[in-house]
Design a protein around this motif. Structure first.
Motif, PDB file in Angstrom:
ATOM      1  N   ALA A  69       0.828  -1.207   0.000  1.00 41.11           N
ATOM      2  CA  ALA A  69       0.000   0.000   0.000  1.00 41.11           C
ATOM      3  C   ALA A  69       0.863   1.258   0.000  1.00 41.11           C
ATOM      4  CB  ALA A  69      -0.919  -0.004   1.224  1.00 41.11           C
ATOM      5  N   ALA A  70       0.599   2.142  -0.939  1.00 40.06           N
ATOM      6  CA  ALA A  70       1.429   3.335  -1.117  1.00 40.06           C
ATOM      7  C   ALA A  70       1.410   4.249   0.100  1.00 40.06           C
ATOM      8  CB  ALA A  70       0.963   4.102  -2.349  1.00 40.06           C
ATOM      9  N   LEU A  71       0.332   4.198   0.884  1.00 39.91           N
ATOM     10  CA  LEU A  71       0.236   5.066   2.058  1.00 39.91           C
ATOM     11  C   LEU A  71       0.777   4.392   3.309  1.00 39.91           C
ATOM     12  CD1 LEU A  71      -3.246   6.778   1.594  1.00 39.91           C
ATOM     13  CD2 LEU A  71      -1.052   7.298   0.539  1.00 39.91           C
ATOM     14  N   GLY A  72       1.321   3.207   3.176  1.00 43.24           N
ATOM     15  CA  GLY A  72       1.894   2.523   4.316  1.00 43.24           C
ATOM     16  C   GLY A  72       0.850   2.198   5.368  1.00 43.24           C
ATOM     17  N   GLU A  73       1.228   2.337   6.636  1.00 42.78           N
ATOM     18  CA  GLU A  73       0.348   1.939   7.729  1.00 42.78           C
ATOM     19  C   GLU A  73      -0.457   3.091   8.322  1.00 42.78           C
ATOM     20  OE1 GLU A  73       1.938  -1.597  10.206  1.00 42.78           O
ATOM     21  OE2 GLU A  73       3.698  -0.333   9.801  1.00 42.78           O
ATOM     22  N   VAL A  74      -0.132   4.336   7.955  1.00 39.87           N
ATOM     23  CA  VAL A  74      -0.861   5.445   8.560  1.00 39.87           C
ATOM     24  C   VAL A  74      -0.887   6.645   7.617  1.00 39.87           C
ATOM     25  CG1 VAL A  74       1.198   6.356   9.746  1.00 39.87           C
ATOM     26  CG2 VAL A  74      -1.081   6.906  10.620  1.00 39.87           C
ATOM     27  N   LYS A  75      -1.995   7.307   7.660  1.00 37.03           N
ATOM     28  CA  LYS A  75      -2.187   8.543   6.907  1.00 37.03           C
ATOM     29  C   LYS A  75      -2.565   9.638   7.903  1.00 37.03           C
ATOM     30  CE  LYS A  75      -5.410  10.549   3.484  1.00 37.03           C
ATOM     31  NZ  LYS A  75      -6.705  10.295   2.807  1.00 37.03           N
ATOM     32  N   PHE A  76      -1.992  10.831   7.715  1.00 36.57           N
ATOM     33  CA  PHE A  76      -2.290  11.986   8.558  1.00 36.57           C
ATOM     34  C   PHE A  76      -3.181  12.921   7.735  1.00 36.57           C
ATOM     35  CE2 PHE A  76       1.871  10.259   9.430  1.00 36.57           C
ATOM     36  CZ  PHE A  76       2.000  10.248  10.809  1.00 36.57           C
ATOM     37  N   ASP A  77      -4.462  12.946   8.024  1.00 36.55           N
ATOM     38  CA  ASP A  77      -5.399  13.702   7.197  1.00 36.55           C
ATOM     39  C   ASP A  77      -5.365  15.190   7.520  1.00 36.55           C
ATOM     40  OD1 ASP A  77      -6.620  12.170   5.266  1.00 36.55           O
ATOM     41  OD2 ASP A  77      -8.113  11.337   6.636  1.00 36.55           O
ATOM     42  N   LEU A  78      -5.325  16.000   6.468  1.00 30.58           N
ATOM     43  CA  LEU A  78      -5.408  17.455   6.590  1.00 30.58           C
ATOM     44  C   LEU A  78      -6.734  17.923   6.018  1.00 30.58           C
ATOM     45  CD1 LEU A  78      -1.829  18.516   5.347  1.00 30.58           C
ATOM     46  CD2 LEU A  78      -2.534  17.794   7.630  1.00 30.58           C
ATOM     47  N   ASP A  79      -7.211  19.043   6.525  1.00 30.63           N
ATOM     48  CA  ASP A  79      -8.511  19.531   6.069  1.00 30.63           C
ATOM     49  C   ASP A  79      -8.407  20.489   4.887  1.00 30.63           C
ATOM     50  OD1 ASP A  79      -7.455  21.779   7.245  1.00 30.63           O
ATOM     51  OD2 ASP A  79      -9.196  22.214   8.513  1.00 30.63           O
ATOM     52  N   TYR A  92      -7.149  20.275  -1.382  1.00 34.89           N
ATOM     53  CA  TYR A  92      -6.284  19.984  -2.520  1.00 34.89           C
ATOM     54  C   TYR A  92      -5.751  18.550  -2.494  1.00 34.89           C
ATOM     55  CZ  TYR A  92      -6.519  25.037  -2.582  1.00 34.89           C
ATOM     56  OH  TYR A  92      -6.983  26.324  -2.592  1.00 34.89           O
ATOM     57  N   ALA A  93      -6.289  17.715  -1.592  1.00 33.60           N
ATOM     58  CA  ALA A  93      -5.889  16.308  -1.478  1.00 33.60           C
ATOM     59  C   ALA A  93      -4.395  16.163  -1.187  1.00 33.60           C
ATOM     60  CB  ALA A  93      -6.262  15.540  -2.750  1.00 33.60           C
ATOM     61  N   ILE A  94      -3.867  17.085  -0.386  1.00 34.71           N
ATOM     62  CA  ILE A  94      -2.493  16.998   0.083  1.00 34.71           C
ATOM     63  C   ILE A  94      -2.527  16.530   1.530  1.00 34.71           C
ATOM     64  CG2 ILE A  94      -0.369  18.280   0.579  1.00 34.71           C
ATOM     65  CD1 ILE A  94      -0.883  17.956  -2.397  1.00 34.71           C
ATOM     66  N   TYR A  95      -1.684  15.568   1.867  1.00 34.90           N
ATOM     67  CA  TYR A  95      -1.662  15.047   3.229  1.00 34.90           C
ATOM     68  C   TYR A  95      -0.297  14.434   3.508  1.00 34.90           C
ATOM     69  CZ  TYR A  95      -3.084  11.065   0.311  1.00 34.90           C
ATOM     70  OH  TYR A  95      -3.171  10.128  -0.697  1.00 34.90           O
ATOM     71  N   LEU A  96      -0.067  14.043   4.751  1.00 36.56           N
ATOM     72  CA  LEU A  96       1.141  13.355   5.163  1.00 36.56           C
ATOM     73  C   LEU A  96       0.821  11.870   5.275  1.00 36.56           C
ATOM     74  CD1 LEU A  96       1.501  16.366   6.059  1.00 36.56           C
ATOM     75  CD2 LEU A  96       2.855  15.530   7.975  1.00 36.56           C
ATOM     76  N   HIS A  97       1.822  11.008   5.049  1.00 39.80           N
ATOM     77  CA  HIS A  97       1.540   9.570   5.116  1.00 39.80           C
ATOM     78  C   HIS A  97       2.819   8.762   5.254  1.00 39.80           C
ATOM     79  CE1 HIS A  97       2.767   8.597   0.881  1.00 39.80           C
ATOM     80  NE2 HIS A  97       2.419   9.854   0.669  1.00 39.80           N
ATOM     81  N   ASP A  98       2.639   7.527   5.597  1.00 37.47           N
ATOM     82  CA  ASP A  98       3.701   6.530   5.659  1.00 37.47           C
ATOM     83  C   ASP A  98       3.988   6.046   4.236  1.00 37.47           C
ATOM     84  OD1 ASP A  98       5.494   4.649   6.666  1.00 37.47           O
ATOM     85  OD2 ASP A  98       3.931   3.214   7.199  1.00 37.47           O
ATOM     86  N   THR A  99       4.965   5.179   4.090  1.00 39.61           N
ATOM     87  CA  THR A  99       5.281   4.612   2.780  1.00 39.61           C
ATOM     88  C   THR A  99       6.022   3.296   2.961  1.00 39.61           C
ATOM     89  OG1 THR A  99       6.525   4.941   0.711  1.00 39.61           O
ATOM     90  CG2 THR A  99       7.424   5.950   2.686  1.00 39.61           C
ATOM     91  N   PRO A 100       5.834   2.342   2.056  1.00 39.76           N
ATOM     92  CA  PRO A 100       6.658   1.130   2.108  1.00 39.76           C
ATOM     93  C   PRO A 100       8.049   1.345   1.509  1.00 39.76           C
ATOM     94  CG  PRO A 100       5.095   0.972   0.310  1.00 39.76           C
ATOM     95  CD  PRO A 100       4.770   2.256   1.036  1.00 39.76           C
ATOM     96  N   SER A 101       8.247   2.461   0.829  1.00 38.01           N
ATOM     97  CA  SER A 101       9.532   2.748   0.164  1.00 38.01           C
ATOM     98  C   SER A 101      10.421   3.538   1.110  1.00 38.01           C
ATOM     99  CB  SER A 101       9.291   3.523  -1.133  1.00 38.01           C
ATOM    100  OG  SER A 101       8.421   2.822  -1.991  1.00 38.01           O
ATOM    101  N   LYS A 102      11.120   2.858   1.978  1.00 33.61           N
ATOM    102  CA  LYS A 102      11.908   3.527   3.025  1.00 33.61           C
ATOM    103  C   LYS A 102      13.252   4.057   2.523  1.00 33.61           C
ATOM    104  CE  LYS A 102       8.772   2.007   5.968  1.00 33.61           C
ATOM    105  NZ  LYS A 102       7.672   2.893   6.422  1.00 33.61           N
ATOM    106  N   SER A 103      13.786   3.494   1.453  1.00 38.89           N
ATOM    107  CA  SER A 103      15.142   3.850   1.033  1.00 38.89           C
ATOM    108  C   SER A 103      15.266   5.307   0.617  1.00 38.89           C
ATOM    109  CB  SER A 103      15.586   2.945  -0.122  1.00 38.89           C
ATOM    110  OG  SER A 103      14.731   3.095  -1.243  1.00 38.89           O
ATOM    111  N   ALA A 104      14.187   5.895   0.130  1.00 39.67           N
ATOM    112  CA  ALA A 104      14.266   7.279  -0.347  1.00 39.67           C
ATOM    113  C   ALA A 104      14.624   8.247   0.766  1.00 39.67           C
ATOM    114  CB  ALA A 104      12.930   7.686  -0.969  1.00 39.67           C
ATOM    115  N   PHE A 105      14.345   7.897   2.017  1.00 41.68           N
ATOM    116  CA  PHE A 105      14.646   8.796   3.127  1.00 41.68           C
ATOM    117  C   PHE A 105      16.147   8.933   3.367  1.00 41.68           C
ATOM    118  CE2 PHE A 105      10.329   7.247   4.347  1.00 41.68           C
ATOM    119  CZ  PHE A 105       9.687   8.471   4.242  1.00 41.68           C
ATOM    120  N   GLU A 106      16.914   7.996   2.849  1.00 44.31           N
ATOM    121  CA  GLU A 106      18.361   8.034   3.053  1.00 44.31           C
ATOM    122  C   GLU A 106      19.083   8.816   1.966  1.00 44.31           C
ATOM    123  OE1 GLU A 106      19.240   6.943   5.919  1.00 44.31           O
ATOM    124  OE2 GLU A 106      17.204   6.189   6.245  1.00 44.31           O
TER     125      GLU A 106
END
Length: 502
Positions: free
Chosen positions: A370-380, A383-397
């Protein structure tokens, strides 16, 4: 030497008018109401005088105070001459009086809300703006005889603004004092090689504020001690940080000081756009740096790397409230992404990604891919912009973390979500929903303000001033809107591919 001769002016003239330098104004030389009405064509100036029943405002002393206050504009990255020019040679006292008021209002507005409207520069911009009644403020300041102090109170007063301001003044001084000879182009220089340009390069690095390590300023060898400084310059300019001194690196080195001045002026302007009353508890995401900071009660409580929109899909500058956590979130794939990146790959691909079509929309179900990982942080926001988890961890490095379609992926997102849930007394509810493997919504008891900012100069958590490239080209866009020359910044977009995600 004028500042414009040192580098392209650090601010833009908002209103151009003829005015004058003479300061023997009302008090000794009366101006009639009819003459003042005729001279006052700007609607803000007319509002100011209407509230005064068209009585003149500027005594000689008040006019001098205004002029001195404007002369202090350099520390804000604003060219004083732009406003002092309004108080030039006016043909009569009525127009002189009106010109002083126009200069005061224009300068006050530049300090209080900025010289440009970010909504006109960028289109989408929803961050809270300052709300200041400039005309009423000037009226009171004139009556109280403290125009200079009032003007000084309008700019941001936070520590970061002051740090950028102090650095701007230092860079200007360095520009005035520096007589460095430009480094000419030539063959690329690699560490360990000799080149007659090396003394010029060492001097230019020092002038630009890059520590080159212990070195003989007359030596012609590119030593290992200089490599970190060259790589730092390359990183800042958006070049490949390989340590090789090619022509692009030489160009970045030659323009480094003037680029710093321009970049600081632009970032000071961006901070003047922001409301001064910042929530003590908030989440700030600097999309230029791809970093998140969470402040709790005014103190930094959590920091994380993030992945933000790629240059072709920039994360907009928004202000919104985080109102809920979503455990095991599905992803409702935006139509554009579905049509370009999902549907052409056929049913087999959809099945492999846990995707189905519901009511004509592609939806990715919760699961390991799942592209949103295990958690999504919903904003009001709308524009459908929000914060979320990801299964693609390598990009953070990676140092370049501009690779999403616009939403913000958070490193260690689950830890962050559980921290917020714990603070709000909903951790048990969140953990239960997470463990169920089904989608579950956990409302936050206290909504958290989120600001998505774009600051290419900022003070990091260690107190160091950091210069960044301009990944979205937004500094360049603002510079153009202000009539300035943009800092030299190279294309920082890498061909890293964009994972299938928001």
């Amino acid at each position: 030497m004028s500042r414009s001769a040192l580098f392209a002016a650090a601010a833009v003239l908002l209103v151009s008018t003829s005015a004058c330098d003479g300061m023997s104004l009302p008090g000794t030389n009366q101006v009639s109401a009819s003459a003042l009405k005729k001279a006052s064509t700007d609607p803000r100036v007319r509002e100011f005088y209407e509230a005064r029943q068209w009585k003149p405002a500027w005594s000689g002393g008040a006019a001098r105070d205004l002029k001195e206050a404007i002369k202090g504009s350099e520390r804000h990255g604003i060219d004083a001459d732009r406003f002092l020019a309004m108080i030039g040679q006016a043909p009569d006292k009525a127009r002189e009086e009106s010109a002083l008021t126009l200069a005061a209002i224009s300068y006050a507005d530049a300090l209080a809300t900025g010289m440009a409207d970010p909504r006109k520069v960028y289109g989408l911009y929803t961050l809270a703006r300052p709300k200041v009644d400039i005309v009423a403020g000037l009226s009171k300041a004139v009556e109280d005889g403290n125009v200079g102090a009032w003007l000084d109170s309008l700019a941001p007063r936070d520590a970061e603004y002051k740090a950028l301001s102090d650095e701007y003044v230092k860079v200007l001084q360095r520009i005035k004092e520096t007589k460095a000879q430009p480094v000419p182009h030539g063959e690329a220089i690699k560490p360990g090689e000799k080149d007659p340009r090396m003394p010029l390069i060492v001097a230019a690095l020092a002038n630009a504020g890059f520590a080159a390590g212990p070195a003989n300023p007359q030596a012609t060898t590119y030593t290992a001690a200089m490599v970190p400084a060259i790589k730092g310059l390359q990183n800042e300019a958006g070049l490949k940080a390989d340590g090789t001194i090619g022509d692009e690196t030489v160009d970045a080195l030659n323009s480094a000081l003037s680029d710093h001045a321009q970049q600081l002026a632009l970032n000071l302007e961006q901070r003047r756009w922001l409301a001064r009353d910042v929530p003590a508890t908030r989440i700030d995401v600097n999309t230029a740096a791809a970093l998140l900071d969470y402040y709790k009660g005014g103190s930094l409580a959590y920091s994380a790397r993030v992945v933000v929109g790629r240059p072709h899909n920039p994360t907009p500058q928004l202000g919104a409230l985080m109102f809920q956590l979503v455990a095991n979130p599905p992803w409702n794939v935006p139509q554009g992404i579905a049509e370009k990146e999902v549907l052409p790959k056929g049913p087999g691909f959809l099945a492999s990604q846990g995707m189905v079509i519901e009511d004509g929309r592609v939806v990715q179900k919760p699961g390991p891919k799942a592209a949103l990982g295990e958690v999504k942080f919903d904003l009001d926001d709308k524009y459908a912009i929000y914060l979320h988890d990801t299964p693609s961890k390598s990009a953070f490095e990676t140092p370049f973390r501009h690779r999403s379609h616009g939403c913000v992926r958070v490193h260690h997102a689950l830890d962050f979500a559980r921290m917020l849930a714990r603070e709000q007394g909903v951790l048990d509810a969140f953990d239960r929903k997470l463990a169920s493997r089904d989608t579950g919504v956990v409302p936050l008891k206290d909504k958290i303000p989120v600001r998505l900012l774009y600051h290419t100069v900022f003070v990091d958590n260690a107190g160091k001033l950091v210069y960044l490239p301009d990944p979205y080209g937004w500094d360049a866009k603002l510079a153009k809107a202000l009539g300035l020359k943009a800092p030299k910044r190279y294309n920082t977009e890498e061909d890293v591919g964009v994972e299938l995600s928001p």
